[in-house]
Design a protein around this motif. Sequence first.
Motif, PDB file in Angstrom:
ATOM      1  N   UNK A   1       0.800  -1.298   0.076  1.00  0.00           N
ATOM      2  CA  UNK A   1      -0.132   0.009  -0.248  1.00  0.00           C
ATOM      3  C   UNK A   1       0.917   1.386   0.200  1.00  0.00           C
ATOM      4  N   UNK A   2       1.996   1.329   0.739  1.00  0.00           N
ATOM      5  CA  UNK A   2       2.980   2.236   0.691  1.00  0.00           C
ATOM      6  C   UNK A   2       3.536   2.668  -0.486  1.00  0.00           C
ATOM      7  N   UNK A   3       3.714   1.380  -1.144  1.00  0.00           N
ATOM      8  CA  UNK A   3       4.499   1.563  -2.551  1.00  0.00           C
ATOM      9  C   UNK A   3       3.660   2.193  -3.586  1.00  0.00           C
ATOM     10  N   UNK A   4       2.489   1.590  -3.489  1.00  0.00           N
ATOM     11  CA  UNK A   4       1.393   2.140  -4.576  1.00  0.00           C
ATOM     12  C   UNK A   4       0.893   3.648  -4.288  1.00  0.00           C
ATOM     13  N   UNK A   5       1.001   4.059  -2.891  1.00  0.00           N
ATOM     14  CA  UNK A   5       0.664   5.461  -2.773  1.00  0.00           C
ATOM     15  C   UNK A   5       1.909   6.201  -3.117  1.00  0.00           C
ATOM     16  N   UNK A   6       3.084   5.799  -2.963  1.00  0.00           N
ATOM     17  CA  UNK A   6       4.388   6.431  -3.472  1.00  0.00           C
ATOM     18  C   UNK A   6       4.365   6.585  -4.918  1.00  0.00           C
ATOM     19  N   UNK A   7       4.028   5.549  -5.591  1.00  0.00           N
ATOM     20  CA  UNK A   7       3.886   5.612  -7.286  1.00  0.00           C
ATOM     21  C   UNK A   7       2.793   6.698  -7.577  1.00  0.00           C
TER      22      UNK A   7
ATOM     23  N   UNK B   1       6.819  16.591   0.345  1.00  0.00           N
ATOM     24  CA  UNK B   1       6.789  15.867   1.669  1.00  0.00           C
ATOM     25  C   UNK B   1       6.078  14.553   1.710  1.00  0.00           C
ATOM     26  N   UNK B   2       4.819  14.465   0.911  1.00  0.00           N
ATOM     27  CA  UNK B   2       4.232  13.165   0.892  1.00  0.00           C
ATOM     28  C   UNK B   2       5.192  11.945   0.342  1.00  0.00           C
ATOM     29  N   UNK B   3       5.785  12.405  -0.755  1.00  0.00           N
ATOM     30  CA  UNK B   3       6.832  11.317  -1.150  1.00  0.00           C
ATOM     31  C   UNK B   3       7.919  10.759  -0.001  1.00  0.00           C
ATOM     32  N   UNK B   4       8.406  11.927   0.821  1.00  0.00           N
ATOM     33  CA  UNK B   4       9.375  11.742   1.920  1.00  0.00           C
ATOM     34  C   UNK B   4       8.650  10.716   2.909  1.00  0.00           C
ATOM     35  N   UNK B   5       7.625  11.063   3.205  1.00  0.00           N
ATOM     36  CA  UNK B   5       6.781  10.429   4.180  1.00  0.00           C
ATOM     37  C   UNK B   5       6.488   8.972   3.777  1.00  0.00           C
ATOM     38  N   UNK B   6       6.007   8.874   2.554  1.00  0.00           N
ATOM     39  CA  UNK B   6       5.481   7.584   1.960  1.00  0.00           C
ATOM     40  C   UNK B   6       6.951   6.773   2.031  1.00  0.00           C
ATOM     41  N   UNK B   7       8.009   7.266   1.767  1.00  0.00           N
ATOM     42  CA  UNK B   7       9.198   6.475   1.414  1.00  0.00           C
ATOM     43  C   UNK B   7       9.792   5.894   2.765  1.00  0.00           C
ATOM     44  N   UNK B   8       9.583   6.695   3.737  1.00  0.00           N
ATOM     45  CA  UNK B   8       9.995   6.457   5.166  1.00  0.00           C
ATOM     46  C   UNK B   8       9.168   5.204   5.583  1.00  0.00           C
ATOM     47  N   UNK B   9       7.792   5.274   5.421  1.00  0.00           N
ATOM     48  CA  UNK B   9       6.814   4.270   5.657  1.00  0.00           C
ATOM     49  C   UNK B   9       7.244   2.944   4.928  1.00  0.00           C
ATOM     50  N   UNK B  10       7.394   2.781   3.811  1.00  0.00           N
ATOM     51  CA  UNK B  10       7.839   2.036   2.938  1.00  0.00           C
ATOM     52  C   UNK B  10       9.098   1.101   3.568  1.00  0.00           C
ATOM     53  N   UNK B  11       9.914   2.005   3.854  1.00  0.00           N
ATOM     54  CA  UNK B  11      11.171   1.412   4.437  1.00  0.00           C
ATOM     55  C   UNK B  11      10.948   0.764   5.667  1.00  0.00           C
TER      56      UNK B  11
END
Length: 434
Positions: A111-117, A181-191
């Motif tokens: 889900x985090x990866x999909x949101x990031x994309x 900012x969303x990309x950074x947050x989603x990337x942190x969540x994905x990691x």
Amino acid sequence: MKSCLSTNPLLLLVGALLFIAAAGPAAAYTDDMALEEAVRIAEQDLFEHKKKLGRIKKGLQSQQENFEQTRRQEEQLLTELAQIDERIVEESRRLVTIYQQLQVEKKKTQEALAAFEEVREDKKRLAEQTKKRLAAYYRMGDIGILNITFSSATLPELVTFHEYYRSMLRHDLDLFERFQASLIRLEVARDSHEKQQVSLEKAMSQAKEQQQILAASKEQRRELLVKLQAEKDLYKQAAATLEQSAAALISELEELERQAEIARMQKEEWMIATFPLEPHKKRKPAWKRGFGGQEGILPPPVDGTVVNLFGNNDASPGIDFAIEPSAIVRAVFKGKVVHTGFVKGYGQVVIISHTDGYYTLTSGMATFLVKKESLVEQGAEIGMASEHVGPLQTLIHFEIRHKTDPEDPLEWLDPELLILAPALKQTSPRPQSP
């Protein structure tokens, strides 16, 4: 078919004893060596059987100890197996929990990866749109004389249009910042989800490895349990065999005891017939020589003079000896000391239990020389009178009881070893030594 006597040397000797006894004292005396040999063989055979029984009992005890040890080991192994089963169940539950958590983390990662994309695509579209707006704004240029002269729009309209473009560009810039900012947050969540997923996969691998270790340990203990149970059965069978052997040997011992007793009795009867004693010292057979067979032959308990008789002084249940200071008191017959201490009405008392339900009680001692539960032989020192000479005569009181009934000690003590006070010689029914 051979008879029992023809196969058992001991029975042959016992038969010979019976024949010798029937032949009379002269024949018995002639065959004295045969009597001695019969007794010796009987006692030797009895001794050997007792040694054999002792070895069997020792072996039986060893087998029983081995059986008990394997039984305790079996119980311990069964307990360990139960604990291993519980741990295997716990690890299985843990694996299920980890697997469920892993699936949740995988879903969150996806889900985090999909949101990031999705945010990245939105940012890309915004970048294209902003690029076009910037190009249009650039082509339009600043509001000058030429734009005012050649444009169909009025100056206020041109100013308004220009401000509108600037506002849209600022909006696009804000969107860029929010997208970033969303990309950074989603990337942190994905990691984070990916790290959690790796941790759960590692925990699952460890749980599976622990399950394998527990399964191997369980198998080892099962194999050991099978061996222990086999050993326990062997020890049990060996103990049962030894118990049967011991029972058979005990039966043989009882028969040998009986035969040996017959041999001793025949020898004793030969002694009585061959060497008769004086009437007052009539010899009794050995099998009758417990305390009950000691009438008239017991030694006195102490060196002294009898000053009080049985039944005198308010029906005294014993006799009294007047003695010298520090006189030694002895056991009149072998037995077991059952009491040493103070008894009301007697003072310091030693009570000895003999055979045939007889007891002797001796009181008046200042010091005990034996302890309770000790075994004493005839003549053993059991106490000592006081060494101090007082105004009263030092007395030792002595009783013989059959169970609880008192008996006259003078009927049991050897009259040749007794000294009666002159005043008692006329009243005593027993013959006295000069």
